[in-house]
Enzyme design. Structure first.
Site, PDB file in Angstrom:
ATOM      1  N   LYS A 339       0.838  -1.208   0.000  1.00  0.00           N
ATOM      2  CA  LYS A 339       0.000   0.000   0.000  1.00  0.00           C
ATOM      3  C   LYS A 339       0.871   1.256   0.000  1.00  0.00           C
ATOM      4  O   LYS A 339       0.654   2.177  -0.793  1.00  0.00           O
ATOM      5  CB  LYS A 339      -0.913  -0.029   1.240  1.00  0.00           C
ATOM      6  CG  LYS A 339      -1.913   1.110   1.307  1.00  0.00           C
ATOM      7  CD  LYS A 339      -3.159   0.694   2.062  1.00  0.00           C
ATOM      8  CE  LYS A 339      -2.956   0.660   3.567  1.00  0.00           C
ATOM      9  NZ  LYS A 339      -3.041   1.979   4.201  1.00  0.00           N
ATOM     10  N   SER A 340       1.864   1.292   0.871  1.00  0.00           N
ATOM     11  CA  SER A 340       2.705   2.497   0.961  1.00  0.00           C
ATOM     12  C   SER A 340       3.403   2.772  -0.366  1.00  0.00           C
ATOM     13  O   SER A 340       3.480   3.921  -0.822  1.00  0.00           O
ATOM     14  CB  SER A 340       3.766   2.302   2.042  1.00  0.00           C
ATOM     15  OG  SER A 340       3.158   2.221   3.300  1.00  0.00           O
ATOM     16  N   GLY A 412      -5.180   7.760   5.463  1.00  0.00           N
ATOM     17  CA  GLY A 412      -4.296   8.670   6.182  1.00  0.00           C
ATOM     18  C   GLY A 412      -3.027   8.954   5.391  1.00  0.00           C
ATOM     19  O   GLY A 412      -2.520  10.087   5.370  1.00  0.00           O
ATOM     20  N   SER A 485       7.289   8.745  12.499  1.00  0.00           N
ATOM     21  CA  SER A 485       6.212   8.649  11.512  1.00  0.00           C
ATOM     22  C   SER A 485       6.743   8.835  10.102  1.00  0.00           C
ATOM     23  O   SER A 485       7.244   9.902   9.743  1.00  0.00           O
ATOM     24  CB  SER A 485       5.139   9.704  11.796  1.00  0.00           C
ATOM     25  OG  SER A 485       4.300   9.823  10.661  1.00  0.00           O
ATOM     26  N   GLN A 487       4.888   8.954   7.554  1.00  0.00           N
ATOM     27  CA  GLN A 487       3.993   9.856   6.828  1.00  0.00           C
ATOM     28  C   GLN A 487       4.433  11.296   6.997  1.00  0.00           C
ATOM     29  O   GLN A 487       4.464  12.071   6.039  1.00  0.00           O
ATOM     30  CB  GLN A 487       2.552   9.670   7.322  1.00  0.00           C
ATOM     31  CG  GLN A 487       1.996   8.301   6.944  1.00  0.00           C
ATOM     32  CD  GLN A 487       0.565   8.087   7.395  1.00  0.00           C
ATOM     33  OE1 GLN A 487       0.002   8.906   8.123  1.00  0.00           O
ATOM     34  NE2 GLN A 487      -0.018   6.982   6.972  1.00  0.00           N
ATOM     35  N   ASP A 633       1.997  -1.305  11.694  1.00  0.00           N
ATOM     36  CA  ASP A 633       0.662  -1.697  11.219  1.00  0.00           C
ATOM     37  C   ASP A 633       0.329  -3.150  11.557  1.00  0.00           C
ATOM     38  O   ASP A 633      -0.781  -3.611  11.295  1.00  0.00           O
ATOM     39  CB  ASP A 633       0.587  -1.516   9.697  1.00  0.00           C
ATOM     40  CG  ASP A 633       0.604  -0.039   9.318  1.00  0.00           C
ATOM     41  OD1 ASP A 633       0.224   0.793  10.169  1.00  0.00           O
ATOM     42  OD2 ASP A 633       1.015   0.274   8.188  1.00  0.00           O
ATOM     43  N   LYS A 660      -4.476   5.428  14.847  1.00  0.00           N
ATOM     44  CA  LYS A 660      -4.540   4.827  13.512  1.00  0.00           C
ATOM     45  C   LYS A 660      -5.989   4.880  13.025  1.00  0.00           C
ATOM     46  O   LYS A 660      -6.789   5.659  13.544  1.00  0.00           O
ATOM     47  CB  LYS A 660      -3.989   3.401  13.567  1.00  0.00           C
ATOM     48  CG  LYS A 660      -2.492   3.346  13.875  1.00  0.00           C
ATOM     49  CD  LYS A 660      -1.684   3.918  12.730  1.00  0.00           C
ATOM     50  CE  LYS A 660      -0.212   3.964  13.024  1.00  0.00           C
ATOM     51  NZ  LYS A 660       0.545   4.699  12.015  1.00  0.00           N
ATOM     52  N   ARG A 664      -6.334   1.386  18.032  1.00  0.00           N
ATOM     53  CA  ARG A 664      -6.120  -0.059  17.862  1.00  0.00           C
ATOM     54  C   ARG A 664      -5.827  -0.777  19.179  1.00  0.00           C
ATOM     55  O   ARG A 664      -6.046  -1.981  19.283  1.00  0.00           O
ATOM     56  CB  ARG A 664      -4.989  -0.307  16.852  1.00  0.00           C
ATOM     57  CG  ARG A 664      -5.457  -0.010  15.443  1.00  0.00           C
ATOM     58  CD  ARG A 664      -4.437  -0.345  14.386  1.00  0.00           C
ATOM     59  NE  ARG A 664      -5.072  -0.212  13.075  1.00  0.00           N
ATOM     60  CZ  ARG A 664      -4.424  -0.034  11.940  1.00  0.00           C
ATOM     61  NH1 ARG A 664      -3.096   0.016  11.925  1.00  0.00           N
ATOM     62  NH2 ARG A 664      -5.084   0.071  10.811  1.00  0.00           N
TER      63      ARG A 664
HETATM   64  C1  S3P Z   1       2.614   4.743   6.327  1.00  0.00           C
HETATM   65  C2  S3P Z   1       3.177   5.046   7.523  1.00  0.00           C
HETATM   66  C3  S3P Z   1       2.650   4.594   8.805  1.00  0.00           C
HETATM   67  C4  S3P Z   1       1.663   3.444   8.623  1.00  0.00           C
HETATM   68  C5  S3P Z   1       0.694   3.693   7.511  1.00  0.00           C
HETATM   69  C6  S3P Z   1       1.424   3.882   6.200  1.00  0.00           C
HETATM   70  C7  S3P Z   1       3.227   5.271   5.089  1.00  0.00           C
HETATM   71  O1  S3P Z   1       1.956   5.669   9.416  1.00  0.00           O
HETATM   72  O2  S3P Z   1       0.962   3.216   9.813  1.00  0.00           O
HETATM   73  O3  S3P Z   1      -0.183   2.586   7.369  1.00  0.00           O
HETATM   74  O4  S3P Z   1       2.897   4.775   3.994  1.00  0.00           O
HETATM   75  O5  S3P Z   1       4.058   6.185   5.194  1.00  0.00           O
HETATM   76  P1  S3P Z   1       2.720   6.723  10.381  1.00  0.00           P
HETATM   77  O6  S3P Z   1       3.663   7.454   9.556  1.00  0.00           O
HETATM   78  O7  S3P Z   1       1.617   7.590  10.918  1.00  0.00           O
HETATM   79  O8  S3P Z   1       3.355   5.892  11.436  1.00  0.00           O
END
Ligand code: S3P
Length: 752
Positions: A339-340, A412, A485, A487, A633, A660, A664
């Site tokens: 997914k990422s 997110g 993080s 993200q 995750d 999340k 969770r």
């Molecule tokens: C992700 C980072 C993680 C993860 C999310 C995907 C990403 O979140 O939990 O499912 O693709 O960069 P955080 O950066 O909030 O930890």
């Protein structure tokens, strides 16, 4: 409620109205009468029919119980329990209303089926002075190109929508009677304002009819060419079916909804003119843009119809999982793409110069939301088709202002990463998402972006929607991430592409580094040194090829499944094993899991391997805190492993789990407790005592990973488990059910 297969059959419901009097016994009126009769939902159905042959046919076909030649002939018999349904062409409604006013008691409920509501409202005002309270304006969204009483069909309204447009003075008893009547024939009843109804129908029904009539008329004018109709096959047939509809009825509708139809026609003519110009100048890019966007929108519509929606606005029904206890998992599977990495492939591919081809793209709702958002900003994206996507990059400064706020559902990652990109654009933008996303913290990205000079507004408490002002000059910053993080790190680095000078991020612990790796793959200079990653704005990205490995986060459910179910032996192929993502492997191994990696290789800058997992008795551990960001995750599934392990498992340093897609820690503690496990939440983790899983109903709080975790828990349960609301599994793992069944998990989907 529909049954599990979604198929309803006509069943007796008992009378919901006394007499139904239909004025205008054609397809629409005749079908309602026939449907109510067949279900025993009216005491008597009466047709007002002038022509003798139609009257005979209606009786022969059993559409009504009796026919009368005029309203006057029946008016004296009608009372508060009865309903008159006016189903004549739109412009003839006024005349019928005048007869009703003069002959029928105001106790009798009146409703209609005309396709335009504003004109019926105006007609009623002209006849009565004001719309009488017993008149409920309505419109069944059903029909066929066939017309007349012979076309009446008692199932016409089954699972179709009926729109009612009640006014402030509409009599509540009349409104509930009409609502009950439509529900009795299987319809879903919605309320709207008159104006909204006419606008929506103008665009979605009246415009297509105008175009279909016009197209057939255009072709038939070419009488010199007899081949036109002789060879007109699929496309012509599919596109023009509705041009066989009743001309009188449609002539009425176009006149009655003139304003809204003209607005829609203008938009269409403008679009067609631009399409013509593009064909003339052989602008393939423009054509691909229109066609891919339209295809996506049409496929999306097909998905709504088949209840396989891909983003939340399109998600109609909810589904539960029902799992039988026990079982073993076996075989070899490849779970869908990461997914990422899928999100990032669309983002960087769009911002690159030239074409980027992606393979193994995850066709889950979240990644599709990212794809749609970039389409909304003018990027031409072909696919996805079997995981293949072709992105025609527009360069760092080539995005266009979206026409409406970007809606990104549950994702997110999309909102946080895109906020970095949007902060650097020349245009204003707004991003929002679903109920779960609306609760998630966005200050973590808004704050560093503001430090860079961006103007970002959030809702109260730093929640979505985000409103980002365009045209700001960003400057590079040196940012120490307050939390681990990926993200936030990615957001700041992506904004850094647009900033003057160097942007540097330092993370408190290693988090997934797909953004840094992929930027490098697109030819951008990203410098990494331990916890620091930096880049300098003003460069460019060059289109490339990306092969997305299978998502280790999705593979996790099967790794845990095989680890906890005695006798299991499962191989997961082509799984991404980026060192910043392998916490789950390390933790399961520390718990005694039997996992072997083989065929390790690097694909497009990301390491992958096949992972064989065999059942092994697990033991509880204190999970090392340095593994937390590497397995962020995976904890919901790991908590299931802990519940099946011998002894105590303790997790600390994981407060991020509380923000999340759901909280969770709490959601898993609640579900485990329901199943009879001692699971005690702490502010930053949980303490779980391994034990014996029972069964029961567990709540997912719309969280895909909670749903999948409790699905695999059934392998060790002693009773069935019902996972309530597993709809959002489609956000990350659309093929979960099929793969779960294939490997041996006994899972049934219950459709609401
Ligand atoms: C992700 C980072 C993680 C993860 C999310 C995907 C990403 O979140 O939990 O499912 O693709 O960069 P955080 O950066 O909030 O930890």
């Amino acid at each position: 409620m529909p049954d599990v297969t979604g198929v309803r059959s006509a069943s007796a419901v008992g009378p919901v109205v006394g007499r139904l009097v239909v004025v205008g016994l054609g397809l629409i009126g005749g079908s309602l009468a026939a449907a109510l009769r067949e279900r025993g939902a009216c005491r008597e159905a009466i047709g007002v029919v002038l022509r003798e042959d139609s009257a005979r046919k209606a009786l022969e076909l059993g559409v009504v119980d009796r026919v009368v030649p005029s309203l006057e002939a029946i008016a004296g018999e009608l009372g508060a329990d009865d309903v008159i349904f006016i189903a004549v062409p739109t412009l003839a409604v006024a005349e019928v209303l005048a007869h009703i006013r003069d002959t029928v008691s105001p106790d009798v409920t009146i409703t209609d089926g005309a396709s335009v509501k504003g004109s019926v409202q105006a007609a009623a005002e002209a006849v009565y002075g004001t719309v009488p309270p017993q008149l409920v304006l309505g419109h069944p969204i059903a029909g066929s190109e066939r017309s007349g009483v012979a076309a009446a069909n008692p199932n016409l309204y089954d699972q179709h929508r009926v729109i009612l447009t009640p006014l402030d003075n509409t009599r509540p008893e009349s409104l509930s009677k009409v609502r009950a009547m439509w529900r009795a024939v299987g319809a879903e009843v919605l309320d709207m304002s008159v104006q909204e109804h006419d606008q929506v129908l103008g665009a979605t029904s009246h415009l297509p009819h105008a175009i279909a009539y016009s197209l057939v008329d255009t072709l038939s004018e070419d009488i010199a060419n007899p081949n036109i109709f002789r060879y007109a096959a699929g496309g012509f047939r599919d596109f023009t079916r509705i041009a066989s509809s009743d001309p009188v009825m449609w002539h009425d509708i176009m006149k009655a909804n003139r304003g809204a139809v003209l607005d829609s026609l203008d938009l269409f003519i403008d679009n067609l003119t631009r399409l013509r110009a593009a064909i003339e100048r052989e602008d393939g890019e423009y054509l691909l843009g229109v066609f891919t966007r339209a295809k996506a929108a049409r496929d999306h519509f097909t998905n709504i119809l088949s209840k396989k929606a891909f983003v939340t606005t399109m998600t109609t029904g909810k589904i539960d999982y029902l799992l039988q206890p026990g079982g073993t998992v076996k075989g070899s599977i490849r779970v869908p793409g990461d997914k990422s990495i899928s999100h990032r492939s669309i983002m960087l591919g769009s911002l690159a110069e030239g074409v980027t081809e992606v393979e193994g793209f995850l066709e889950g709702e979240d990644a599709l939301a990212t794809l749609q958002a970039f389409r909304d900003m003018g990027v031409v994206i072909e696919g996805p088709a079997e995981g293949r996507v072709k992105i025609h990059g527009v360069g760092l400064h080539g995005l266009k202002a979206p026409k409406k706020p970007l809606y990104i559902g549950n994702s997110g990652t999309t909102i946080r990463l895109m906020s970095g990109i949007l902060a650097g654009q020349a245009f204003d933008s707004e991003i929002s998402g679903d109920e779960s996303l609306a609760k998630r913290p966005m200050d973590r990205v808004a704050n560093p972006l503001r430090e860079m000079g961006a103007v970002v507004d959030t809702n109260d408490g730093g929640r979505p929607p985000l409103k980002i002002k365009g045209g700001q000059a960003l400057k590079g910053i040196d940012y120490a991430l307050p939390m681990a993080s990926a993200q936030v790190k990615s957001c700041v680095l992506l904004a850094g592409l647009y900033a003057e000078g160097t942007t540097r991020v330092t993370e408190p612990a290693p988090t997934r580094d797909h953004t840094e790796r992929m930027l490098t793959g697109f030819g951008y200079d990203v410098r990494k040194d331990g916890a620091v990653a930096e880049l300098t704005g003003g460069g460019k990205l060059t289109g490339t090829r990306i092969e997305v490995p299978a998502d280790i986060s999705s593979a996790t459910f099967f790794m845990v499944a095989a680890s906890i179910a005695p006798g299991s032996d499962l191989t997961l192929t082509h799984v991404g094993i980026n060192p910043t993502r392998i916490g789950v492997i390390n933790i399961l191994k520390a718990m005694g899991g039997d996992l072997t990696l083989s065929n390790e290789r690097t694909v497009g800058g990301e390491p992958v391997a096949d992972i064989r997992v065999r059942y092994a008795p697990l033991k509880g551990i204190h999970i090392p805190e340095d593994q937390v960001p590497l397995a962020i995750d995976e904890f919901p599934a790991l908590f299931i492993a802990a519940a099946c392990a011998e002894g105590e498992t303790v997790l600390t340093g994981a407060e991020e789990l509380r923000v999340k897609e759901s909280d969770r820690i709490q959601a898993m503690a609640d579900g485990l407790t329901t199943l009879g496990i001692d699971a005690r939440p702490t502010p930053d983790g949980i303490v779980i005592q391994g034990g014996t899983l029972g069964g029961g109903d567990v709540e997912t709080h719309h969280d895909h990973r909670i749903a999948m975790s409790f699905a695999i828990a059934a392998l060790r349960a002693s009773q069935p488990i019902r996972v309530k609301d597993a709809t959002n599994v489609a956000t990350s793992f659309p093929t979960f059910v099929a793969l779960a069944k294939q490997t041996g998990i006994s899972l049934e989907v219950i459709d609401h």
